[in-house]
Design a protein around this motif. Structure first.
Motif, PDB file in Angstrom:
ATOM      1  N   LEU A  82       0.830  -1.207   0.000  1.00 16.03           N
ATOM      2  CA  LEU A  82       0.000   0.000   0.000  1.00 16.03           C
ATOM      3  C   LEU A  82       0.860   1.251   0.000  1.00 16.03           C
ATOM      4  CD1 LEU A  82      -2.670   1.485   0.160  1.00 16.03           C
ATOM      5  CD2 LEU A  82      -2.669   1.138   2.653  1.00 16.03           C
ATOM      6  N   ALA A  83       1.904   1.288   0.825  1.00 16.05           N
ATOM      7  CA  ALA A  83       2.782   2.463   0.875  1.00 16.05           C
ATOM      8  C   ALA A  83       3.437   2.704  -0.485  1.00 16.05           C
ATOM      9  CB  ALA A  83       3.844   2.265   1.955  1.00 16.05           C
ATOM     10  N   ARG A  84       3.902   1.635  -1.124  1.00 14.62           N
ATOM     11  CA  ARG A  84       4.511   1.775  -2.452  1.00 14.62           C
ATOM     12  C   ARG A  84       3.495   2.275  -3.463  1.00 14.62           C
ATOM     13  NH1 ARG A  84       7.608  -4.078  -2.743  1.00 14.62           N
ATOM     14  NH2 ARG A  84       9.395  -3.584  -1.390  1.00 14.62           N
ATOM     15  N   ARG A  85       2.269   1.780  -3.379  1.00 10.90           N
ATOM     16  CA  ARG A  85       1.232   2.176  -4.338  1.00 10.90           C
ATOM     17  C   ARG A  85       0.886   3.649  -4.173  1.00 10.90           C
ATOM     18  NH1 ARG A  85      -2.355  -0.881  -7.372  1.00 10.90           N
ATOM     19  NH2 ARG A  85      -4.132   0.314  -8.156  1.00 10.90           N
ATOM     20  N   ILE A  86       0.781   4.098  -2.940  1.00  7.80           N
ATOM     21  CA  ILE A  86       0.491   5.514  -2.703  1.00  7.80           C
ATOM     22  C   ILE A  86       1.588   6.393  -3.301  1.00  7.80           C
ATOM     23  CG2 ILE A  86       0.301   7.296  -0.915  1.00  7.80           C
ATOM     24  CD1 ILE A  86      -1.069   5.181   0.861  1.00  7.80           C
ATOM     25  N   LYS A  87       2.844   6.012  -3.053  1.00  5.03           N
ATOM     26  CA  LYS A  87       3.966   6.794  -3.572  1.00  5.03           C
ATOM     27  C   LYS A  87       3.977   6.784  -5.094  1.00  5.03           C
ATOM     28  CE  LYS A  87       8.997   7.197  -3.322  1.00  5.03           C
ATOM     29  NZ  LYS A  87      10.253   6.633  -2.732  1.00  5.03           N
ATOM     30  N   ARG A  88       3.740   5.631  -5.697  1.00  4.50           N
ATOM     31  CA  ARG A  88       3.783   5.514  -7.153  1.00  4.50           C
ATOM     32  C   ARG A  88       2.649   6.294  -7.812  1.00  4.50           C
ATOM     33  NH1 ARG A  88       2.332  -0.236  -9.352  1.00  4.50           N
ATOM     34  NH2 ARG A  88       0.273   0.611  -8.879  1.00  4.50           N
ATOM     35  N   ASP A  89       1.417   6.135  -7.286  1.00  2.00           N
ATOM     36  CA  ASP A  89       0.270   6.765  -7.945  1.00  2.00           C
ATOM     37  C   ASP A  89       0.231   8.266  -7.746  1.00  2.00           C
ATOM     38  OD1 ASP A  89      -0.334   4.241  -8.692  1.00  2.00           O
ATOM     39  OD2 ASP A  89      -2.291   4.127  -7.713  1.00  2.00           O
ATOM     40  N   THR A  90       0.724   8.731  -6.614  1.00  2.00           N
ATOM     41  CA  THR A  90       0.713  10.176  -6.392  1.00  2.00           C
ATOM     42  C   THR A  90       1.844  10.874  -7.151  1.00  2.00           C
ATOM     43  OG1 THR A  90       2.012   9.868  -4.365  1.00  2.00           O
ATOM     44  CG2 THR A  90      -0.391  10.037  -4.133  1.00  2.00           C
ATOM     45  N   VAL A  91       2.994  10.243  -7.227  1.00  2.00           N
ATOM     46  CA  VAL A  91       4.148  10.858  -7.898  1.00  2.00           C
ATOM     47  C   VAL A  91       4.094  10.655  -9.404  1.00  2.00           C
ATOM     48  CG1 VAL A  91       6.662  10.838  -8.111  1.00  2.00           C
ATOM     49  CG2 VAL A  91       5.609  10.634  -5.857  1.00  2.00           C
ATOM     50  N   GLU A  92       3.878   9.405  -9.833  1.00  2.00           N
ATOM     51  CA  GLU A  92       3.968   9.092 -11.269  1.00  2.00           C
ATOM     52  C   GLU A  92       2.669   9.361 -12.016  1.00  2.00           C
ATOM     53  OE1 GLU A  92       5.326   5.113 -11.800  1.00  2.00           O
ATOM     54  OE2 GLU A  92       7.077   5.371 -10.493  1.00  2.00           O
ATOM     55  N   LYS A  93       1.518   9.217 -11.348  1.00  2.00           N
ATOM     56  CA  LYS A  93       0.240   9.364 -12.051  1.00  2.00           C
ATOM     57  C   LYS A  93      -0.534  10.602 -11.621  1.00  2.00           C
ATOM     58  CE  LYS A  93      -0.133   4.360 -12.738  1.00  2.00           C
ATOM     59  NZ  LYS A  93      -0.962   3.152 -12.559  1.00  2.00           N
ATOM     60  N   GLY A  94       0.014  11.365 -10.668  1.00  2.00           N
ATOM     61  CA  GLY A  94      -0.592  12.638 -10.273  1.00  2.00           C
ATOM     62  C   GLY A  94      -1.916  12.506  -9.551  1.00  2.00           C
ATOM     63  N   ARG A  95      -2.184  11.403  -8.900  1.00  2.00           N
ATOM     64  CA  ARG A  95      -3.437  11.209  -8.190  1.00  2.00           C
ATOM     65  C   ARG A  95      -3.309  11.686  -6.751  1.00  2.00           C
ATOM     66  NH1 ARG A  95      -4.507   4.973 -10.281  1.00  2.00           N
ATOM     67  NH2 ARG A  95      -4.840   5.505 -12.484  1.00  2.00           N
ATOM     68  N   ASP A  96      -4.423  12.049  -6.158  1.00  2.00           N
ATOM     69  CA  ASP A  96      -4.375  12.451  -4.749  1.00  2.00           C
ATOM     70  C   ASP A  96      -4.527  11.217  -3.875  1.00  2.00           C
ATOM     71  OD1 ASP A  96      -7.400  12.190  -3.860  1.00  2.00           O
ATOM     72  OD2 ASP A  96      -7.407  13.236  -5.793  1.00  2.00           O
ATOM     73  N   ILE A  97      -4.068  11.345  -2.627  1.00  2.98           N
ATOM     74  CA  ILE A  97      -4.036  10.201  -1.723  1.00  2.98           C
ATOM     75  C   ILE A  97      -5.430   9.635  -1.468  1.00  2.98           C
ATOM     76  CG2 ILE A  97      -3.509   9.473   0.636  1.00  2.98           C
ATOM     77  CD1 ILE A  97      -1.163  11.332   0.637  1.00  2.98           C
ATOM     78  N   ALA A  98      -6.428  10.519  -1.354  1.00  4.04           N
ATOM     79  CA  ALA A  98      -7.786  10.058  -1.072  1.00  4.04           C
ATOM     80  C   ALA A  98      -8.292   9.130  -2.184  1.00  4.04           C
ATOM     81  CB  ALA A  98      -8.723  11.245  -0.913  1.00  4.04           C
ATOM     82  N   THR A  99      -7.995   9.490  -3.446  1.00  4.34           N
ATOM     83  CA  THR A  99      -8.427   8.668  -4.582  1.00  4.34           C
ATOM     84  C   THR A  99      -7.721   7.317  -4.569  1.00  4.34           C
ATOM     85  OG1 THR A  99      -8.832  10.648  -5.920  1.00  4.34           O
ATOM     86  CG2 THR A  99      -8.585   8.549  -7.093  1.00  4.34           C
ATOM     87  N   VAL A 100      -6.433   7.355  -4.264  1.00  2.00           N
ATOM     88  CA  VAL A 100      -5.654   6.113  -4.229  1.00  2.00           C
ATOM     89  C   VAL A 100      -6.188   5.178  -3.150  1.00  2.00           C
ATOM     90  CG1 VAL A 100      -3.369   5.124  -3.818  1.00  2.00           C
ATOM     91  CG2 VAL A 100      -3.586   7.234  -5.131  1.00  2.00           C
TER      92      VAL A 100
END
Length: 466
Positions: free
Chosen positions: A179-197
């Motif tokens: 989960l921690a890796r996914r949050i970092k990847r999706d927020t940094v690489e895909k520009g998503r906000d944490i709530a969406t992730v």
């Protein structure tokens, strides 16, 4: 008594756990004794790497590729085979479950893999995760190779895809780490906000992992905890790949060479008998186990006839009847170590003897032979645990042929084979069959097999220096 390390390492149930290696702390492996067959000549070695999202699959694949450091391996990602998202689905894309098996075009994946396995280049879709289309960018051309690494969260889910694989690896990682890796990847690489992730994780990712991905862990031959951080596991896998590549090279050249299917159980036994510190008792025990496997595999190449029998339930079973006209011939004295396994498999079998001088004459001087009088009418299993230069084998085979044994009726069984010996024997006698459990690196300046296992006869019969 077998040493504790030997017992921990080998004496397991149907799943072998590599935690038995004292030096391999943390490597937990489940090895199936019946990995998918890869003996069909010309077929690539296919490795499946599965695991949850952000478990470290890509890192594991990258590290394997780096250690192979050549063009003999390619990676195919399951992510390339997502279905296109239509306009209606795109309008509510955050409610689209990308972790469900139905999100992937498995038919296209199977088609691409079949072409690669047949030696054909394929164009792999280049999926765009912003437009959710596979036709935005040009496809990636993937050329056929000796090793194909297929990576994805659900590659073990469809049995048709699983059946393509020679080795199945499951990368295991703690749920919080993923989960921690996914949050970092999706927020940094895909520009998503944490709530969406987090919302997507709780609605789709976590349930899909529990329903579809985690259940496929049982199909894995190897389970790697900690992903790319587990260097010991990856080193072991790469060693196995190198071994299989070397075997495949020779098997492509000589269709009469057969290397028995390697599992980590077999690799573990090879590790023990090659270790110079292994006791005589353990050396004999694990050599006998390997010899039995080679003998069983060799017997599988004998002719058979169809036969029907009536079972105790009164039903008819359609099976086969063994070839009964066969005998063994051992090359004294190392070959005598293989006789017990042959007798255990073939009740009452006749076994002849051949003694060949191995020193000062390049192994070509025949000293003694005692063979069954009707050997010309039999199939012959020639026994010698080591195929080195091939000179002794050539002399033994020539003797059998001179006695009237057809070349095609000879099956040469050994534990390890040097490429030089394989070349010599297969070129001179293209119709015999060689069955071995492992192909070696080669011969040293003293014509000894390396890495080898020393003087096999001395170690087996207890006549070494110690």
């Amino acid at each position: 008594m077998a040493s504790n390390s030997a017992v921990d390492m080998i004496e397991t149930s149907s799943k072998a756990h590599f935690s038995g290696f004292h030096q391999m702390d943390g490597l937990v492996s489940t090895i199936s004794d019946q990995m998918a067959e890869d003996e069909e000549h010309g077929q690539p070695f296919v490795i499946g790497v599965a695991g949850g999202a952000a478990s470290g699959k890509t890192t594991v694949c990258d590290m394997i590729m780096q250690q192979l450091h050549d063009q003999r391996a390619v990676v195919v990602n399951q992510d390339s085979f997502y279905h296109n998202v239509n306009e209606e689905e795109l309008a509510r894309v955050y409610d689209y479950n990308f972790d469900h098996p139905d999100a992937f075009d498995t038919e296209q994946l199977l088609s691409s893999m079949e072409k690669l396995r047949k030696g054909q280049a394929v164009d792999i879709p280049n999926y765009d995760f912003k437009s959710y289309k596979n036709n935005v960018f040009p496809p990636r051309r993937v050329n056929p190779s000796d090793v194909i690494i297929l990576e994805g969260i659900l590659i073990f889910h469809d049995p048709r895809v699983r059946d393509l694989m020679n080795m199945k690896i499951f990368v295991d990682a703690d749920a919080d780490v993923r989960l921690a890796r996914r949050i970092k990847r999706d927020t940094v690489e895909k520009g998503r906000d944490i709530a969406t992730v987090l919302d997507q994780y709780s609605k789709f990712v976590k349930p899909a992992f529990e329903d579809f991905i985690l259940p496929t862990k049982k199909y894995a031959d190897i389970i790697i905890p900690r992903g790319g951080d587990n260097h010991v596991a990856i080193d072991l896998i790469v060693q196995h790949i190198h071994t299989k590549l070397g075997q495949h090279d020779l098997c492509k050249i000589y269709p009469n060479l057969y290397v028995i299917q390697s599992t980590f159980q077999i690799r573990g036994m090879h590790t023990l008998i090659r270790d110079s510190k292994t006791t005589k008792h353990d050396f004999i025990f694990y050599s006998d186990r390997l010899i039995r496997l080679v003998v069983e595999h060799g017997l599988g190449h004998l002719p058979f006839t169809e036969k029907q029998v009536v079972t105790p339930t009164g039903s008819v079973y359609s099976g086969v009847d063994f070839c009964k006209r066969l005998c063994g011939v051992s090359v004294i004295r190392s070959g005598e170590s293989m006789e017990n396994a042959l007798r255990a498999c073939c009740k009452g079998i006749k076994i002849g003897k051949i003694l060949i001088h191995r020193e000062g004459d390049n192994g070509q001087q025949l000293i003694y032979e005692k063979l069954p009088s009707d050997i010309s009418e039999r199939h012959v299993l020639l026994l010698d645990p080591i195929l080195g230069t091939g000179n002794s084998a050539v002399q033994a085979i020539r003797l059998l042929i001179s006695k009237g044994v057809p070349e095609s009726n000879i099956i040469f069984l050994n534990l390890i084979s040097a490429p030089q010996g394989v070349n010599v024997v297969c070129k001179k006698f293209p119709r015999i069959k060689i069955v071995t459990s492992e192909i070696e690196l080669g011969l040293n300046d003293e014509y000894r097999v390396v890495p080898g296992m020393g003087e096999f006869g001395d170690r087996y019969f207890g006549t070494d220096d110690e």
